[in-house]
Design a protein around this motif. Structure first.
Motif, PDB file in Angstrom:
ATOM      1  N   ASP A 187       0.817  -1.201   0.000  1.00 52.57           N
ATOM      2  CA  ASP A 187       0.000   0.000   0.000  1.00 52.57           C
ATOM      3  C   ASP A 187       0.857   1.260   0.000  1.00 52.57           C
ATOM      4  O   ASP A 187       0.511   2.245  -0.620  1.00 52.57           O
ATOM      5  CB  ASP A 187      -0.886  -0.007   1.255  1.00 52.57           C
ATOM      6  CG  ASP A 187      -1.598   1.295   1.442  1.00 52.57           C
ATOM      7  OD1 ASP A 187      -1.215   2.055   2.356  1.00 52.57           O
ATOM      8  OD2 ASP A 187      -2.509   1.567   0.659  1.00 52.57           O
ATOM      9  N   GLN A 212       5.069   5.512  -2.483  1.00 52.94           N
ATOM     10  CA  GLN A 212       4.117   6.600  -2.320  1.00 52.94           C
ATOM     11  C   GLN A 212       4.796   7.920  -1.999  1.00 52.94           C
ATOM     12  O   GLN A 212       4.488   8.932  -2.564  1.00 52.94           O
ATOM     13  CB  GLN A 212       3.146   6.251  -1.197  1.00 52.94           C
ATOM     14  CG  GLN A 212       1.760   6.030  -1.704  1.00 52.94           C
ATOM     15  CD  GLN A 212       0.746   6.369  -0.677  1.00 52.94           C
ATOM     16  OE1 GLN A 212       0.796   7.451  -0.108  1.00 52.94           O
ATOM     17  NE2 GLN A 212      -0.162   5.466  -0.442  1.00 52.94           N
ATOM     18  N   LYS A 237      -2.357  15.583   3.097  1.00 47.42           N
ATOM     19  CA  LYS A 237      -2.877  14.309   2.605  1.00 47.42           C
ATOM     20  C   LYS A 237      -2.200  13.214   3.415  1.00 47.42           C
ATOM     21  O   LYS A 237      -0.986  13.199   3.570  1.00 47.42           O
ATOM     22  CB  LYS A 237      -2.522  14.175   1.123  1.00 47.42           C
ATOM     23  CG  LYS A 237      -3.150  12.983   0.468  1.00 47.42           C
ATOM     24  CD  LYS A 237      -3.263  13.221  -1.054  1.00 47.42           C
ATOM     25  CE  LYS A 237      -3.925  12.061  -1.740  1.00 47.42           C
ATOM     26  NZ  LYS A 237      -3.251  10.790  -1.750  1.00 47.42           N
ATOM     27  N   ARG A 263      -0.607   9.749   4.176  1.00 44.86           N
ATOM     28  CA  ARG A 263       0.046   8.735   3.373  1.00 44.86           C
ATOM     29  C   ARG A 263       0.071   7.385   4.086  1.00 44.86           C
ATOM     30  O   ARG A 263       0.062   6.360   3.430  1.00 44.86           O
ATOM     31  CB  ARG A 263       1.480   9.134   3.066  1.00 44.86           C
ATOM     32  CG  ARG A 263       1.627  10.526   2.538  1.00 44.86           C
ATOM     33  CD  ARG A 263       1.107  10.677   1.157  1.00 44.86           C
ATOM     34  NE  ARG A 263       1.044  12.056   0.740  1.00 44.86           N
ATOM     35  CZ  ARG A 263       1.197  12.469  -0.496  1.00 44.86           C
ATOM     36  NH1 ARG A 263       1.426  11.594  -1.434  1.00 44.86           N
ATOM     37  NH2 ARG A 263       1.124  13.737  -0.772  1.00 44.86           N
ATOM     38  N   ARG A 264       0.179   7.376   5.396  1.00 42.79           N
ATOM     39  CA  ARG A 264       0.182   6.077   6.070  1.00 42.79           C
ATOM     40  C   ARG A 264      -0.039   6.260   7.563  1.00 42.79           C
ATOM     41  O   ARG A 264       0.111   7.356   8.104  1.00 42.79           O
ATOM     42  CB  ARG A 264       1.513   5.376   5.866  1.00 42.79           C
ATOM     43  CG  ARG A 264       2.655   6.068   6.547  1.00 42.79           C
ATOM     44  CD  ARG A 264       3.909   5.253   6.512  1.00 42.79           C
ATOM     45  NE  ARG A 264       4.964   5.933   7.249  1.00 42.79           N
ATOM     46  CZ  ARG A 264       6.193   5.488   7.324  1.00 42.79           C
ATOM     47  NH1 ARG A 264       6.539   4.378   6.692  1.00 42.79           N
ATOM     48  NH2 ARG A 264       7.098   6.137   8.018  1.00 42.79           N
ATOM     49  N   LEU A 310      -4.691   0.251   7.451  1.00 46.41           N
ATOM     50  CA  LEU A 310      -5.014   0.668   6.091  1.00 46.41           C
ATOM     51  C   LEU A 310      -6.315   1.443   6.021  1.00 46.41           C
ATOM     52  O   LEU A 310      -6.782   1.789   4.957  1.00 46.41           O
ATOM     53  CB  LEU A 310      -5.110  -0.566   5.179  1.00 46.41           C
ATOM     54  CG  LEU A 310      -3.780  -1.287   5.019  1.00 46.41           C
ATOM     55  CD1 LEU A 310      -3.964  -2.530   4.173  1.00 46.41           C
ATOM     56  CD2 LEU A 310      -2.773  -0.374   4.356  1.00 46.41           C
ATOM     57  N   ASN A 311      -6.905   1.729   7.210  1.00 46.62           N
ATOM     58  CA  ASN A 311      -8.212   2.359   7.197  1.00 46.62           C
ATOM     59  C   ASN A 311      -8.092   3.874   7.232  1.00 46.62           C
ATOM     60  O   ASN A 311      -8.647   4.534   8.102  1.00 46.62           O
ATOM     61  CB  ASN A 311      -9.011   1.854   8.403  1.00 46.62           C
ATOM     62  CG  ASN A 311     -10.473   2.196   8.278  1.00 46.62           C
ATOM     63  OD1 ASN A 311     -10.935   2.567   7.206  1.00 46.62           O
ATOM     64  ND2 ASN A 311     -11.192   2.088   9.369  1.00 46.62           N
ATOM     65  N   TYR A 312      -7.322   4.443   6.302  1.00 48.93           N
ATOM     66  CA  TYR A 312      -7.219   5.905   6.252  1.00 48.93           C
ATOM     67  C   TYR A 312      -7.698   6.465   4.928  1.00 48.93           C
ATOM     68  O   TYR A 312      -7.801   7.659   4.746  1.00 48.93           O
ATOM     69  CB  TYR A 312      -5.780   6.352   6.487  1.00 48.93           C
ATOM     70  CG  TYR A 312      -4.822   5.922   5.402  1.00 48.93           C
ATOM     71  CD1 TYR A 312      -4.105   4.736   5.529  1.00 48.93           C
ATOM     72  CD2 TYR A 312      -4.625   6.686   4.268  1.00 48.93           C
ATOM     73  CE1 TYR A 312      -3.229   4.332   4.552  1.00 48.93           C
ATOM     74  CE2 TYR A 312      -3.759   6.282   3.281  1.00 48.93           C
ATOM     75  CZ  TYR A 312      -3.068   5.104   3.427  1.00 48.93           C
ATOM     76  OH  TYR A 312      -2.202   4.703   2.452  1.00 48.93           O
ATOM     77  N   LYS A 313      -7.982   5.540   3.996  1.00 43.61           N
ATOM     78  CA  LYS A 313      -8.273   6.026   2.646  1.00 43.61           C
ATOM     79  C   LYS A 313      -9.616   6.758   2.581  1.00 43.61           C
ATOM     80  O   LYS A 313      -9.810   7.640   1.764  1.00 43.61           O
ATOM     81  CB  LYS A 313      -8.271   4.855   1.682  1.00 43.61           C
ATOM     82  CG  LYS A 313      -6.945   4.135   1.663  1.00 43.61           C
ATOM     83  CD  LYS A 313      -6.705   3.485   0.320  1.00 43.61           C
ATOM     84  CE  LYS A 313      -5.301   3.039   0.109  1.00 43.61           C
ATOM     85  NZ  LYS A 313      -4.729   2.109   1.005  1.00 43.61           N
ATOM     86  N   TRP A 314     -10.526   6.412   3.464  1.00 39.65           N
ATOM     87  CA  TRP A 314     -11.844   7.054   3.384  1.00 39.65           C
ATOM     88  C   TRP A 314     -11.762   8.539   3.728  1.00 39.65           C
ATOM     89  O   TRP A 314     -12.633   9.321   3.366  1.00 39.65           O
ATOM     90  CB  TRP A 314     -12.818   6.357   4.333  1.00 39.65           C
ATOM     91  CG  TRP A 314     -12.479   6.539   5.771  1.00 39.65           C
ATOM     92  CD1 TRP A 314     -11.692   5.737   6.539  1.00 39.65           C
ATOM     93  CD2 TRP A 314     -12.899   7.612   6.621  1.00 39.65           C
ATOM     94  NE1 TRP A 314     -11.590   6.222   7.802  1.00 39.65           N
ATOM     95  CE2 TRP A 314     -12.327   7.382   7.896  1.00 39.65           C
ATOM     96  CE3 TRP A 314     -13.707   8.732   6.446  1.00 39.65           C
ATOM     97  CZ2 TRP A 314     -12.534   8.231   8.958  1.00 39.65           C
ATOM     98  CZ3 TRP A 314     -13.916   9.581   7.518  1.00 39.65           C
ATOM     99  CH2 TRP A 314     -13.329   9.332   8.768  1.00 39.65           C
ATOM    100  N   HIS A 338      -9.918  10.767   2.551  1.00 40.96           N
ATOM    101  CA  HIS A 338      -9.769  11.641   1.386  1.00 40.96           C
ATOM    102  C   HIS A 338     -10.736  11.274   0.283  1.00 40.96           C
ATOM    103  O   HIS A 338     -10.462  11.529  -0.879  1.00 40.96           O
ATOM    104  CB  HIS A 338      -8.327  11.559   0.872  1.00 40.96           C
ATOM    105  CG  HIS A 338      -7.339  12.105   1.867  1.00 40.96           C
ATOM    106  ND1 HIS A 338      -7.374  13.401   2.274  1.00 40.96           N
ATOM    107  CD2 HIS A 338      -6.334  11.512   2.539  1.00 40.96           C
ATOM    108  CE1 HIS A 338      -6.416  13.594   3.165  1.00 40.96           C
ATOM    109  NE2 HIS A 338      -5.777  12.469   3.345  1.00 40.96           N
ATOM    110  N   ARG A 339     -11.859  10.677   0.661  1.00 44.40           N
ATOM    111  CA  ARG A 339     -12.851  10.351  -0.361  1.00 44.40           C
ATOM    112  C   ARG A 339     -13.404  11.615  -0.987  1.00 44.40           C
ATOM    113  O   ARG A 339     -13.501  12.658  -0.345  1.00 44.40           O
ATOM    114  CB  ARG A 339     -13.998   9.553   0.252  1.00 44.40           C
ATOM    115  CG  ARG A 339     -13.803   8.055   0.119  1.00 44.40           C
ATOM    116  CD  ARG A 339     -14.758   7.277   0.947  1.00 44.40           C
ATOM    117  NE  ARG A 339     -16.154   7.497   0.592  1.00 44.40           N
ATOM    118  CZ  ARG A 339     -17.121   6.698   1.034  1.00 44.40           C
ATOM    119  NH1 ARG A 339     -16.827   5.666   1.803  1.00 44.40           N
ATOM    120  NH2 ARG A 339     -18.377   6.943   0.714  1.00 44.40           N
TER     121      ARG A 339
END
Lengths: 584, 186, 384
Positions: free
Chosen positions: A272, A276, A306, A308-309, A329-333, A335-336
């Protein structure tokens, strides 16, 4: 297997007993590190929490001299295979009569240890595994130690590829750091290197670059002893040693990404995070994972607003140095694209965003102020912080409202993942926002709405259509005021929709399932016009009650600590990075 | 420190010799110029400037003799750049793979803002792949600020080919292929 | 209106037009000359790029003229007219607009009394009898007095500019300029007194006539009537000439006396706040003052429009000779203009106190001593 489980539990719980004083006094041992005398405890706890003699490496750490090491980790069993922690040392010399030999001035003579077959060469001991003895002298700064370290590094660099420009570990790579500090300046290597397979996918989230591996076996020990999944091992011999999984069995459990943290070089990398961003650009903020009730301490790595991890932070009382993959890994939401960013609503006609917030807050405060007792209900979320729940409770007391939050139970495991997927259920309970069992009042609220007694409903952070209040009930309400971060069925029906923040975008505190109050810091700015919920509530409480006693989060926490009994005596400034225990 | 002042005689005190001396110097320069004996002005656009070796002009990305981008997006130049003129977008986990075999990483986007660049040469010095060089271009013009932010395409096209015989990744690939069959399959 | 008055009026208007036009052209090319000569002295090139549309394409002459920068003044003129003429907000508007005019007008007015030729016979033109016209706009009997009076007025332009600009550096420039110009006016006046003592007339044309007969005052090598007067009084005349030249430099604010507009000290001195046309006026004022100053030097000390051979020291009897005399005058004028440009790059700027010291404590006593000496020598010469 049962023994391993018990051992794992001890890793987390050992620090909980650390604060309790051992009944017998701690035995101390005097020794010298680089000529400076220190007193260290004779016994220390190992990775499982058992008492065993203190090692030389721990003694050097207490003396303030860090000894470089690869395979040693305080939460893993000792392996002693990297040889990086070799140090020269000396033991008090014993005479033939088993009495110590004395110097002229009466002090004990200490003889540096020499190789038995060549007394002109010093003998090093691996500091991570060698126990201390009284009167020992450790020389981590001597020439011999320096040569030992240079030798080990030279050997490690023989087959290590020149991958630094493309390796993700650059900037946090122990091989790089020790090479600069303890390594040689020039290389004598002219032969062709041994090449091994690169960028192998050994699991759904892990990539292995076999050439970079220094064979410290930290990953093997972690997966076997802490994660409980004996998935990795070393195959082949000599220079061809490689880490490998069993054929046909991918490296797939909920803790695989911890091996990426553990790996001192860039052999195991996260798919992931691959390519990056360089780690030296990342701003690291201390925060809390909110995927479940355990509340693992994390560092949020972000650049230019933003994320990144996420990386785990050390907290012996909560998660040692580990974190589960699903939380990591539950950080992507965050920046939806469909994050709520503007104040909108069915009854809210303000088109110009500059005036939207003040106008919306004013109207909401008027509604709450003029509402008759018992016609308001508040549904908060156990994902909100303590401060926000406290302010909601204030509003509830003022308007005589029924309050509740929504339970969220899932599957936990016996290591870090809790079955309570709300990060702050205890906060809900302690601020008396809801009962011991979350969600019991929801039916009462639903009935109140159906009977037309409850005309105003505040929803903060939950989708109540999934919690028992159906959409036609929502339509029956006179005022539906919602604050959330992502759109859902409830936000679509809101008369006033206030965009809120994720935990990484605000400051506050939460209490985990074991009763630890932890605070977290702001990592990135909220998108668009979104505001922290405590700031929204501060304005509403100010309008409704006439005044508030705080302006900042510190003031808010201190005021809350004064009013909520279990927080008595706490202050925002005194909480610290690892949190404090409160009684639940 | 005492500076000795020379005693001036009568004529010197009238400053006449000084005036005449000045007249001589300026006249000499005038005549030298008019008769063409001494011309130092370079008529710029017609006479191009020849830059000395090692001149630090604009930084450009280079390709190797096989036409591959040498940059591997290590972002060291972005970090060391004093005015933060370089902005690199790394490929990320789903980015394009490198156009060069075995290199694995290539920048997705590489921008240098020529208006910020101070032509210090740190990026060239720090690059571990010899991928960015300060070349002889000194007059950069554009009609807007956006035009002066050079992207990867432009930088590569202006950079040309670097004739260095060292091709690290390819050498590694050849070494790996020349090795005896490796016991564990890739 | 009788024909005489009419012809006088018409011809005066023509003379004014011609002189003004000629001086404007001379100003433009004086600026170019300054730029090119300065460049040559400084080992660089000066303006060499302006190319006229058709003439510039003629094979050899075109590029030559371009390299000479001949067309540069045209372009500069166009620039001065088309540039935005701004007035900063903080200035005193009325005085701000007035100052450039007050700076330029006195310089141009001085040209009215300068004889640029002897006189030419035009005969009958368009039915009007013009007859012999003197090549001077106003043949005043008190020419030199008029000159000094008008020159004194030019101080006001600079002072007004400094005051109106409402800003520190122009103000300082204006103050310095006023003090400087007043000091050197006195020296200038004193220095030409010996000339009039010798000649006995204040009329400039008479001065030239005297020099045509008795040899140039500062350089009396050729004369129709050699007399001992010229040689005996030569030292006094040379001193007079030098003091007058130095004062002319100071009056026109040229280096080494250009403190009022010193770039390194005062930004641009009194003309800092001025741009475009107003600045052009100041510039014009300065250069026309230079031209007028050089003209005065030529007239007073170097024989004006006369040359001691070919009958050019008499009143012109043919038109050709008349025109030639005008050209001689312009030629001598250009030499002194060139000297002014040359000296600019030769000497460092005087410090303000040095400047005042020079003006009051050295030049003025010298001029006074010169007067006394001249008087003594004349008496001694005539008595013996």
């Amino acid at each position: 297997m049962a023994a391993k489980k018990a051992a794992k539990k001890k890793t987390i719980e050992k620090a909980e007993t650390a604060g309790v004083a051992d009944a017998p006094p701690i035995e101390m041992v005097k020794l010298k590190v680089d000529g400076v005398e220190v007193e260290v405890p004779k016994m220390s706890r190992d990775w499982e929490g058992n008492l065993r003699p203190t090692t030389m490496l721990e003694a050097c750490q207490i003396a303030g001299r860090e000894v470089p090491h690869y395979c040693y980790h305080k939460n893993l069993p000792v392996a002693g295979n990297c040889r990086m922690c070799l140090v020269e040392f000396g033991m008090p010399m014993m005479g033939p009569d088993r009495k110590p030999v004395l110097n002229e001035d009466g002090s004990v003579k200490v003889a540096p240890m020499r190789l038995p077959y060549d007394p002109s060469l010093p003998r090093g001991a691996i500091a991570c595994a060698t126990p201390i003895a009284p009167g020992m002298e450790i020389y981590p700064g001597s020439d011999a130690t320096r040569q030992m370290r240079e030798g080990v590094l030279e050997s490690l660099l023989i087959n290590h590829p020149l991958d630094c420009p493309i390796c993700d570990q650059a900037g946090e790579c122990k091989l790089q750091e020790y090479s600069i500090e303890h390594g040689q300046a020039e290389s004598r290597f002219v032969e062709p290197k041994v090449h091994k397979p690169k960028a192998q996918e050994i699991g759904p989230r892990i990539l292995l670059d076999a050439e970079r591996c220094v064979l410290c076996t930290r990953c093997v020990r972690f997966t076997r002893d802490i994660a409980g999944d004996d998935a990795l091992g070393i195959v082949n011999r000599g220079s061809y040693n490689t880490i490998a999984t069993f054929p046909g069995q991918p490296f797939d459990n909920n803790y695989t990404l911890n091996t990426v943290d553990l790996c001192p070089v860039g052999a195991l990398t996260s798919k992931d995070f691959r390519f990056q961003m360089r780690v030296w650009f990342l701003k690291e903020t201390k925060s809390i994972c909110t995927s479940c009730g355990t509340g693992c301490n994390i560092l949020v790595g972000s650049r230019e607003e933003k994320i990144r991890r996420f990386e785990p932070r050390e907290n012996d009382a909560v998660n040692a140095t580990w974190m589960c993959d699903s939380g990591r890994l539950n950080y992507k939401w965050i920046h939806r694209e469909d994050r709520l960013t503007r104040v909108t609503g069915k009854r809210f006609t303000e088109r110009n965003q500059l005036g939207a917030w003040p106008l919306a807050l004013k109207e909401i405060s008027e509604i709450l102020r003029d509402a008759e007792k018992g016609s308001v209900a508040i549904i908060g979320s156990a994902r909100l912080t303590n401060e926000e729940l406290y302010l909601l409770k204030k509003l509830a007391d003022r308007t005589g409202a029924l309050t509740d939050s929504v339970a969220n139970l899932g599957e936990g495991d016996d290591f870090l993942v809790s079955d309570d997927k709300n990060p702050n259920s205890n906060g809900c309970r302690l601020t008396k926002f809801c009962n011991t069992e979350l969600g019991i009042h929801t039916t009462k609220i639903a009935e109140g709405i159906r009977a037309n007694k409850i005309k105003t409903l505040l929803v903060f952070g939950e989708d109540v259509t999934k919690a028992g209040i159906s959409t036609d009930l929502l339509d029956q309400l006179t005022h539906l005021i919602v604050s959330d971060v992502l759109p859902n069925d409830t936000t679509q029906r809101a008369d006033y929709l206030l965009p809120g923040c994720a935990v990484v975008e605000k400051r506050g505190s939460m209490i985990n399932v074991k009763g630890r109050l932890q605070k977290f810091m702001k990592a990135v700015e909220a998108p668009g016009d979104a505001r922290a919920e405590w700031e929204i509530l501060r304005e509403i409480v100010r309008e409704v009650e006439g005044r508030v006693g705080f302006e900042t989060i510190e003031g808010l926490f201190n005021q809350m600590a004064g009013e909520v009994v279990p927080f008595d005596g706490l202050e925002w400034a005194s909480i610290g990075d690892t949190g404090v225990e409160v009684e639940i | 420190m005492i500076v000795d002042r020379k005693e001036l005689n009568f004529w010197e005190r009238t400053y006449a010799p000084a005036l005449l001396g000045g007249l001589k110097v300026t006249l000499r320069h005038f005549i030298d110029h008019v008769t063409g004996r001494k011309k130092v002005t370079q008529q710029y656009p017609e006479e191009p400037t020849v830059v000395p070796e090692g001149y630090r002009g604009a930084p450009y990305l280079v390709k190797d003799t096989d036409g591959n981008t040498k940059c591997v997006s290590c972002q060291l130049c972005e970090f060391v750049c004093p005015p933060k003129a370089i902005k690199i977008t790394p490929p990320g986990p789903d980015g394009k793979p490198a156009d060069r075999a075995n290199a694995e990483k290539m920048p997705e986007e590489f921008e240098i803002n020529m208006l910020r660049c101070i032509f210090c040469g740190f990026c060239q010095e720090v690059c571990p792949e010899e991928a960015i060089f300060l070349q002889n271009d000194f007059s950069l013009t554009g009609l807007s600020r956006a035009e002066m932010i050079y992207d990867k395409e432009k930088l590569l096209s202006l950079g040309g080919v670097n004739k260095s015989p060292i091709k690290k990744w390819e050498h590694k690939k050849k070494e790996a292929e020349a090795q005896d069959s490796f016991p564990v399959k890739a | 209106m009788d024909a005489g008055l009419l012809s006088f009026l018409i011809f005066s208007a023509v003379k004014i037009g011609v002189v003004f036009g000629a001086v404007m052209t001379m100003f433009a090319y004086a600026v170019l000359a300054e730029r090119k000569i300065s460049a040559a002295i400084q080992d660089r090139v000066g303006p060499n790029r302006v190319s006229f549309p058709l003439i510039g394409s003629i094979p050899v002459i075109g590029p030559f003229l371009t390299r000479l920068g001949i067309w540069q003044p045209l372009v500069d003129g166009v620039k001065a007219f088309t540039k935005e003429d701004y007035t900063p907000e903080h200035v005193r508007k009325g005085w701000f607009w007035l100052a450039p005019m007050v700076a330029m007008v006195p310089s141009v007015l001085v040209l009215a009394v300068i004889p640029f030729g002897s006189s030419m016979d035009f005969g009958k033109v368009f039915g009007l009898d013009f007859g012999r016209q003197a090549m001077v706009i106003a043949d005043l009997n008190v020419g030199i007095l008029y000159t000094f009076g008008i020159v004194s007025l030019s101080v006001y332009g600079i002072v007004l500019a400094g005051y109106a600009s409402n800003s520190k550096f122009p103000f300082l420039g204006g103050i310095r300029a006023s003090a400087q110009m007043i000091s050197y006016e006195i020296a200038m006046g004193m220095s030409v007194v010996p000339v009039f003592m010798i000649i006995g007339e204040l009329n400039l044309s008479d001065i030239i006539a005297y020099q045509a007969e008795n040899g140039w005052l500062a350089f009396p090598l050729f004369a129709s009537k050699m007399n001992t007067d010229a040689f005996v009084l030569l030292p006094c005349m040379v001193v007079s000439f030098l003091i007058f030249t130095v004062s002319a430099f100071a009056e026109t604010n040229r280096l080494p006396f250009d403190l009022p507009e010193a770039e390194t000290e005062l930004v641009s001195g009194y003309n800092t706040e001025y741009g475009s046309m107003k600045f052009a006026f100041f510039f014009m004022g300065e250069y026309i003052a230079m031209i007028a100053g050089s003209a005065m030097i030529v007239v007073l000390f170097f024989g004006g429009w006369t040359l001691p051979f070919w009958g050019l020291d008499q009143t012109a009897d043919t038109l050709v000779k008349g025109v030639l005399q005008i050209l001689i005058f312009v030629g001598k004028l250009s030499v002194f203009l060139g000297m002014m440009i040359w000296v600019r790059w030769m000497l460092p700027r005087f410090r303000y106190d040095q400047l005042m010291d020079l003006g009051w404590r050295r030049i003025l006593p010298l001029a006074l001593a010169n007067i006394v000496l001249t008087a003594v020598l004349i008496y001694w010469n005539h008595a013996s």
